[in-house]
Enzyme design. Structure first.
Site, PDB file in Angstrom:
ATOM      1  N   GLY A 247       0.781  -1.236   0.000  1.00  7.71           N
ATOM      2  CA  GLY A 247       0.000   0.000   0.000  1.00  7.71           C
ATOM      3  C   GLY A 247       0.806   1.277   0.000  1.00  7.71           C
ATOM      4  O   GLY A 247       0.233   2.369   0.079  1.00  7.71           O
ATOM      5  N   GLU A 289       4.093  -6.568   1.421  1.00 12.00           N
ATOM      6  CA  GLU A 289       3.632  -6.968   0.084  1.00 12.00           C
ATOM      7  C   GLU A 289       3.512  -5.785  -0.873  1.00 12.00           C
ATOM      8  O   GLU A 289       2.411  -5.398  -1.246  1.00 12.00           O
ATOM      9  CB  GLU A 289       2.231  -7.579   0.203  1.00 12.00           C
ATOM     10  CG  GLU A 289       2.220  -8.940   0.771  1.00 12.00           C
ATOM     11  CD  GLU A 289       0.799  -9.415   1.072  1.00 12.00           C
ATOM     12  OE1 GLU A 289       0.640 -10.624   1.243  1.00 12.00           O
ATOM     13  OE2 GLU A 289      -0.128  -8.578   1.140  1.00 12.00           O
ATOM     14  N   PRO A 290       4.621  -5.203  -1.274  1.00 10.54           N
ATOM     15  CA  PRO A 290       4.523  -4.060  -2.183  1.00 10.54           C
ATOM     16  C   PRO A 290       4.109  -4.472  -3.592  1.00 10.54           C
ATOM     17  O   PRO A 290       4.573  -5.493  -4.106  1.00 10.54           O
ATOM     18  CB  PRO A 290       5.952  -3.504  -2.196  1.00 10.54           C
ATOM     19  CG  PRO A 290       6.815  -4.676  -1.872  1.00 10.54           C
ATOM     20  CD  PRO A 290       6.012  -5.544  -0.940  1.00 10.54           C
ATOM     21  N   GLY A 291       3.227  -3.707  -4.182  1.00 10.32           N
ATOM     22  CA  GLY A 291       2.873  -3.914  -5.587  1.00 10.32           C
ATOM     23  C   GLY A 291       3.223  -2.635  -6.322  1.00 10.32           C
ATOM     24  O   GLY A 291       4.270  -2.507  -6.951  1.00 10.32           O
ATOM     25  N   ARG A 329      -7.590   3.446 -14.729  1.00  4.73           N
ATOM     26  CA  ARG A 329      -7.519   4.093 -13.411  1.00  4.73           C
ATOM     27  C   ARG A 329      -8.182   5.479 -13.381  1.00  4.73           C
ATOM     28  O   ARG A 329      -8.867   5.800 -12.416  1.00  4.73           O
ATOM     29  CB  ARG A 329      -6.071   4.160 -12.907  1.00  4.73           C
ATOM     30  CG  ARG A 329      -5.428   2.770 -12.751  1.00  4.73           C
ATOM     31  CD  ARG A 329      -4.130   2.804 -11.958  1.00  4.73           C
ATOM     32  NE  ARG A 329      -4.370   3.152 -10.585  1.00  4.73           N
ATOM     33  CZ  ARG A 329      -4.130   4.332 -10.069  1.00  4.73           C
ATOM     34  NH1 ARG A 329      -3.610   5.280 -10.796  1.00  4.73           N
ATOM     35  NH2 ARG A 329      -4.404   4.559  -8.800  1.00  4.73           N
ATOM     36  N   CYS A 360     -15.740   4.376 -27.024  1.00  9.10           N
ATOM     37  CA  CYS A 360     -17.026   5.021 -27.217  1.00  9.10           C
ATOM     38  C   CYS A 360     -17.650   5.266 -25.836  1.00  9.10           C
ATOM     39  O   CYS A 360     -18.565   4.564 -25.395  1.00  9.10           O
ATOM     40  CB  CYS A 360     -17.907   4.106 -28.055  1.00  9.10           C
ATOM     41  SG  CYS A 360     -19.323   4.973 -28.652  1.00  9.10           S
ATOM     42  N   GLU A 361     -17.071   6.214 -25.133  1.00  8.37           N
ATOM     43  CA  GLU A 361     -17.406   6.437 -23.711  1.00  8.37           C
ATOM     44  C   GLU A 361     -16.948   7.851 -23.378  1.00  8.37           C
ATOM     45  O   GLU A 361     -15.747   8.145 -23.470  1.00  8.37           O
ATOM     46  CB  GLU A 361     -16.602   5.416 -22.884  1.00  8.37           C
ATOM     47  CG  GLU A 361     -17.006   5.206 -21.484  1.00  8.37           C
ATOM     48  CD  GLU A 361     -18.164   4.206 -21.374  1.00  8.37           C
ATOM     49  OE1 GLU A 361     -19.006   4.465 -20.515  1.00  8.37           O
ATOM     50  OE2 GLU A 361     -18.213   3.220 -22.119  1.00  8.37           O
ATOM     51  N   TYR A 389      -1.235  -1.490 -12.103  1.00  6.27           N
ATOM     52  CA  TYR A 389      -2.699  -1.482 -12.263  1.00  6.27           C
ATOM     53  C   TYR A 389      -3.143  -0.821 -13.578  1.00  6.27           C
ATOM     54  O   TYR A 389      -4.162  -0.129 -13.622  1.00  6.27           O
ATOM     55  CB  TYR A 389      -3.372  -0.812 -11.052  1.00  6.27           C
ATOM     56  CG  TYR A 389      -2.977  -1.466  -9.744  1.00  6.27           C
ATOM     57  CD1 TYR A 389      -3.359  -2.776  -9.460  1.00  6.27           C
ATOM     58  CD2 TYR A 389      -2.188  -0.798  -8.803  1.00  6.27           C
ATOM     59  CE1 TYR A 389      -2.972  -3.392  -8.278  1.00  6.27           C
ATOM     60  CE2 TYR A 389      -1.798  -1.417  -7.620  1.00  6.27           C
ATOM     61  CZ  TYR A 389      -2.197  -2.717  -7.371  1.00  6.27           C
ATOM     62  OH  TYR A 389      -1.810  -3.331  -6.201  1.00  6.27           O
TER      63      TYR A 389
HETATM   64  C1  LIG Z   1      -3.549  -8.049   0.310  1.00  9.86           C
HETATM   65  C2  LIG Z   1      -2.835  -7.062  -0.522  1.00  9.86           C
HETATM   66  N1  LIG Z   1      -1.512  -7.046  -0.497  1.00  9.86           N
HETATM   67  C3  LIG Z   1      -0.801  -6.170  -1.254  1.00  9.86           C
HETATM   68  C4  LIG Z   1      -1.438  -5.265  -2.065  1.00  9.86           C
HETATM   69  C5  LIG Z   1      -0.591  -4.342  -2.862  1.00  9.86           C
HETATM   70  O1  LIG Z   1      -0.872  -3.030  -2.654  1.00  9.86           O
HETATM   71  P1  LIG Z   1       0.002  -1.919  -3.333  1.00  9.86           P
HETATM   72  O2  LIG Z   1       0.021  -2.192  -4.779  1.00  9.86           O
HETATM   73  O3  LIG Z   1      -0.696  -0.664  -3.012  1.00  9.86           O
HETATM   74  O4  LIG Z   1       1.354  -2.009  -2.727  1.00  9.86           O
HETATM   75  C6  LIG Z   1      -2.834  -5.237  -2.116  1.00  9.86           C
HETATM   76  C7  LIG Z   1      -3.547  -4.242  -2.911  1.00  9.86           C
HETATM   77  O5  LIG Z   1      -4.052  -3.267  -2.369  1.00  9.86           O
HETATM   78  C8  LIG Z   1      -3.544  -6.164  -1.315  1.00  9.86           C
HETATM   79  O6  LIG Z   1      -4.880  -6.188  -1.359  1.00  9.86           O
HETATM   80  N1  LIG Z   2      -6.363  -1.209  -8.609  1.00  6.96           N
HETATM   81  C1  LIG Z   2      -6.128  -0.208  -7.623  1.00  6.96           C
HETATM   82  C2  LIG Z   2      -5.371  -0.742  -6.455  1.00  6.96           C
HETATM   83  C3  LIG Z   2      -5.985  -1.959  -5.895  1.00  6.96           C
HETATM   84  C4  LIG Z   2      -5.124  -2.504  -4.884  1.00  6.96           C
HETATM   85  C5  LIG Z   2      -5.335  -3.970  -4.716  1.00  6.96           C
HETATM   86  N2  LIG Z   2      -6.034  -4.333  -3.512  1.00  6.96           N
HETATM   87  C6  LIG Z   2      -5.448   1.004  -8.224  1.00  6.96           C
HETATM   88  O1  LIG Z   2      -5.191   1.040  -9.370  1.00  6.96           O
HETATM   89  O2  LIG Z   2      -5.167   1.952  -7.564  1.00  6.96           O
END
Ligand SMILES: Cc1ncc(COP(=O)(O)O)c(C=O)c1O
Ligand SMILES: N[C@@H](CCCC[NH3+])C(=O)O
Length: 437
Positions: A247, A289-291, A329, A360-361, A389
């Site tokens: 997050g 858990e970074p995404g 997004r 078309c939106e 994302y």
């Molecule tokens: C359980 C969990 N872990 C990790 C993430 C990764 O979050 P972020 O991409 O904001 O680091 C998410 C998405 O919000 C999540 O739902």
């Molecule tokens: N999809 C979202 C984040 C979701 C995170 C996953 N739980 C975004 O683009 O910001």
């Protein structure tokens, strides 16, 4: 537009990873997702180097929902990251990429019986359990397969992180996990501990995505460690792992004030170390858990500008050859982005434009208002900060083909995902004729 990672300007033109954008568009077409590999691997190293402790072990788990494909999954696991998956498809991708199943965390609030079955058979190392129905299904599967499954329970510590409401995850009415304030949660943990087919390894929480307040993450640490201590004392067990989720907020525009990652990670670890010392509880492993914070800044999307059209009422529109299909997004979260004209990097931004996609939106607007040099048909528009994302949430709305994904580094480029073709779009269309209509 803020230049990120390995972006530079040479002869009025933007280069990413040592490659001129015009070379990329000529070779691979547009729209195009470009991933700056060196920037990505540098950030992986930052996570590994800074989220480390002498008191406990750490796992950096890549939240693959942010952006995944065979190459990406293989790359993060090669650098020693664990991988978080939330569906059979993400699991399949990770396994096909050669990720060690023991290093996979299986998340999700509604894992399907077939997904549970596949994951148990594959030997997935950890299930992050969401609810009682999943508990029953997992128990049945584990028993049938004669396996003991390692589980973390996803709990909700009730922290309202300041972010878009669609990406908050730990409010009291969130769909994810079970609340630490719910009287039923301790009895549920007891059942997991006593279940001979499951191994209760600890707790998981995730407060939301694109969160900037350090205080929210620190509060989560405090609440989770306190709760873990309660659980340890109530059941006379030792917590093996505490997973604090991801997050961490990132830069999209000047409105975003993210913390400097490596400094933040240092302070985060120190806060965790002092809290575990204070409460005298030391899980063997603390995970994050970074995404987004891992991949977003490494990704840019390139578009070709089609018409530039002035409406009667407002700014001129720039039409690009992609839109909400490659980046949903803005339409979903009113997300904001910066942009530049990649072939006019030295020209002054003299005009305000609105960037719209080709769907078309009416809401298919990627950027509501952006100052750019005079835009012309055929120019290349670059939107940075689009690693997370975007590709993973892309769609085929209007039967638009998904763009290719290209990784660049040191002046070289490799296609990680091919551009979809019209053939791909009809691949699963089986029926042409059913009965006389
Ligand atoms: C359980 C969990 N872990 C990790 C993430 C990764 O979050 P972020 O991409 O904001 O680091 C998410 C998405 O919000 C999540 O739902
Ligand atoms: N999809 C979202 C984040 C979701 C995170 C996953 N739980 C975004 O683009 O910001």
């Amino acid at each position: 537009m803020k230049r990120l990672g390995n972006m530079e300007v040479d002869n009025h033109e933007l280069k990413i990873g040592g490659l001129a954008v015009s070379e990329l568009t000529k070779k691979f077409g547009t729209p195009l997702y470009v991933i700056d590999q060196k920037d990505l691997t540098d950030r992986i190293h930052t996570f590994l180097a800074q989220f480390k402790s002498n008191t406990f072990g750490t796992h950096i788990i890549y939240a693959s929902k942010a952006f995944t494909n065979l190459y990406m999954a293989q790359l993060v696991s090669k650098y020693g990251l664990y991988v978080d998956v939330v569906s059979g498809g993400e699991l399949y991708t990770a396994l096909k990429a050669g990720v060690d199943p023991k290093k996979i965390y299986f998340h999700g609030n509604n894992k399907l019986p077939k997904e549970i079955d596949d994951a148990v058979k594959a030997g997935v190392g950890c299930f992050v359990l969401d609810n009682e129905v999943e508990y029953e299904w997992l128990t049945e599967t584990a028993e049938r397969e004669g396996k003991k499954i390692r589980v973390l329970l996803r709990v909700n510590p009730g922290i309202e992180a300041h972010t878009h409401e669609y990406i908050q995850t730990a409010k009291n009415d969130s769909k994810f996990g079970v609340s630490i304030f719910d009287q039923q949660t301790l009895p549920f943990i007891k059942r997991i501990i006593e279940n001979k087919h499951l191994h209760f390894a600890g707790l998981h929480a995730h407060i939301g995505s694109q969160v900037f307040e350090e205080a929210s993450f620190f509060k989560e640490v405090d609440e989770m460690i306190k709760y873990a201590k309660d659980v340890e004392q109530t059941f006379a067990i030792k917590m093996d792992e505490l997973n604090l989720g991801g997050g961490f907020g990132v830069y999209y525009t000047e409105e975003d004030k993210p913390f400097e990652l490596s400094q933040f990670l240092k302070r985060y670890i120190q806060h965790i170390e002092s809290t575990v010392a204070e409460l005298d509880i030391t899980p063997n492993t603390i995970s994050i858990e970074p995404g987004r914070s891992l991949i977003n800044a490494s990704g840019s999307t390139l578009y070709t500008i089609g018409a530039v059209k002035k409406t009667m009422a407002g700014y001129p529109y720039i039409f690009v050859d992609g839109g909400m299909t490659d980046n949903p997004r803005p339409i979903l979260y009113q997300a904001k982005y910066e942009a530049a004209i990649a072939n006019k990097m030295d020209e002054a931004a003299t005009q305000t434009y609105r960037i719209a996609g080709k769907c078309c939106e009416s809401g298919d607007v990627l950027i509501k208002e952006v100052d750019l040099p005079k835009a012309e048909t055929g120019d290349t528009l670059v939107i940075p900060s689009t690693g997370a994302y975007t590709y993973s949430m892309s769609s085929n709305y209007n039967r638009i083909e998904r763009p290719a994904v290209v990784f660049v580094e040191d002046g070289q480029a490799q296609v990680a995902v091919k551009r979809e073709t019209y053939e791909d779009l009809i691949r699963n269309d089986e029926m042409i004729k059913w009965k006389e209509l």
